[in-house]
Design an enzyme around this catalytic site. Structure first.
Site, PDB file in Angstrom:
ATOM      1  N   LYS A  23     -15.167  -9.730  -8.571  1.00 54.48           N
ATOM      2  CA  LYS A  23     -14.267  -8.748  -7.946  1.00 54.48           C
ATOM      3  C   LYS A  23     -13.646  -7.817  -8.981  1.00 54.48           C
ATOM      4  CE  LYS A  23     -10.541 -11.029  -9.426  1.00 54.48           C
ATOM      5  NZ  LYS A  23      -9.460 -10.511 -10.287  1.00 54.48           N
ATOM      6  N   THR A  71      -6.773  -7.170  -6.178  1.00 58.53           N
ATOM      7  CA  THR A  71      -7.118  -6.600  -7.483  1.00 58.53           C
ATOM      8  C   THR A  71      -7.479  -5.125  -7.385  1.00 58.53           C
ATOM      9  OG1 THR A  71      -8.016  -8.778  -8.028  1.00 58.53           O
ATOM     10  CG2 THR A  71      -8.446  -7.027  -9.578  1.00 58.53           C
TER      11      THR A  71
END
Length: 345
Positions: A191, A248
């Site tokens: 990610k 994130t």
């Protein structure tokens, strides 16, 4: 209560040490920086990584690995990915087999392309049952402030996963268990690549539509590679997959997003890294993942374009144009293949 060693006193290690201390465990943190050790022991602070935070008196620090490991009942490894093997090799002479090792690092070893659990197992000569992975949407800056946070711990050994769960879980830090070590580990690592892309998109002022598409197609890339490497598809829809991806890619606390944003504004990579002053795992992870995907012949167009921007001086705007100009394809090849006969009627 347990004695827990937290190895490497960065922002994430310090935040997790605070959770452990709040749960009344005795916590000893290791750092090679004598000044940082003195600061933590005398002033109960770690200003470089978590400015303005007062640490619990249950947390002590040492520059001696032997002291950190003495009588410890669990080890939390929070080293950057590129330094993990070196740190674990320093720990090895003092490690007692059977003590759970909980690693919280998201990335690959640069040269070997190994996952962090594989590096730890290799260096300590462990069975995979001894290693636990902790991952999920969890910024250190919010965890240290006791903001509600939920993570997942994964291990091939249910008992060790539940030990880790018991160590950390409390009223503001909820911990789930999962047997899928590979999926949890890969979701947390991959990610960061997409977070770089999200920051880059924002730096180019491409708006919400572009970022939503990037997150969605990025998750498809994560799952495609992750399942090929042995992860379970459901894991990538969980906390270490879509959960960590969302936080994130959208948070001001994200180093990867901030680095991508500066690159999108035209700043060169060397200048970005100097400005950040801390490890940006997504950059090394992009390079490693590009190699892994090439080795496995897995199509990862977002990762490929980011690799070219970071390491081949490709202009960010051209990379986006190339992504948008790719040949027409289906959104989900697997669904199309399974329904092809019905669709063609």
């Amino acid at each position: 209560m347990s004695k827990v060693a937290v190895i490497v006193a960065g922002s994430w290690g310090t935040a997790l040490a605070s959770v452990l201390a709040e749960n009344e465990h005795e916590v000893i943190m290791w750092s090679r920086d004598e000044q940082q050790v003195d600061e933590m022991n005398i002033h109960h602070s770690n200003e470089k990584y978590l400015p303005g935070v007062k640490l619990s008196s249950r947390i002590t620090a040492t520059a001696s690995m032997e002291e950190a490991m003495l009588h410890t009942e669990a080890v939390v490894l929070a080293s950057p990915s590129h330094a993990m093997r070196q740190v674990v090799s320093q720990m090895k002479p003092y490690y007692k087999h059977g003590v759970p090792v909980i690693h919280v690092t998201k990335g690959f070893e640069p040269k070997t392309l190994l996952r962090m659990s594989e590096v730890i197992e290799d260096e300590l000569q462990l069975q995979d049952n001894d290693v636990v992975v902790l991952s999920g949407p969890s910024h250190a800056e919010e965890v240290i402030q006791k903001c509600p946070t939920t993570v997942v711990v994964a291990s091939n050994c249910k008992e060790n996963a539940e030990k880790a769960q018991d160590l950390f879980i409390n009223s503001h830090f909820r911990v789930y268990t999962n047997p899928d070590v590979v999926g949890v580990e890969l979701g947390g690592a991959l990610k960061n690549i997409i977070a770089l892309g999200a920051g880059l998109s924002d730096g180019l002022n491409f708006g919400d539509n572009a970022k939503a598409a990037l997150l969605t197609r990025g998750l498809a890339e994560i799952a495609r590679l992750g399942m090929t490497m042995g992860g379970d598809s459901l894991t990538f829809a969980g906390l270490s997959g879509i959960g960590d991806l969302i936080v994130t890619c959208t948070s001001k606390h994200s180093r990867n997003w901030r680095a991508g944003y500066m690159i999108g504004q035209g700043k060169p990579l060397d200048e970005v890294l100097e400005h950040m002053g801390m490890v940006v795992e997504g950059i090394k992870t992009t390079e490693a993942t590009y190699q892994i995907a090439s080795n496995l012949d897995i199509e990862m167009p977002i990762t490929t374009q980011l690799f070219q921007v970071l390491f081949q001086n490709k202009a960010p705007k051209l990379a986006v144009e190339d992504l948008m100009g790719r040949g027409r394809t289906h959104e989900n090849e697997e669904i199309v293949k399974s329904n092809l006969s019905a669709w063609s009627l």
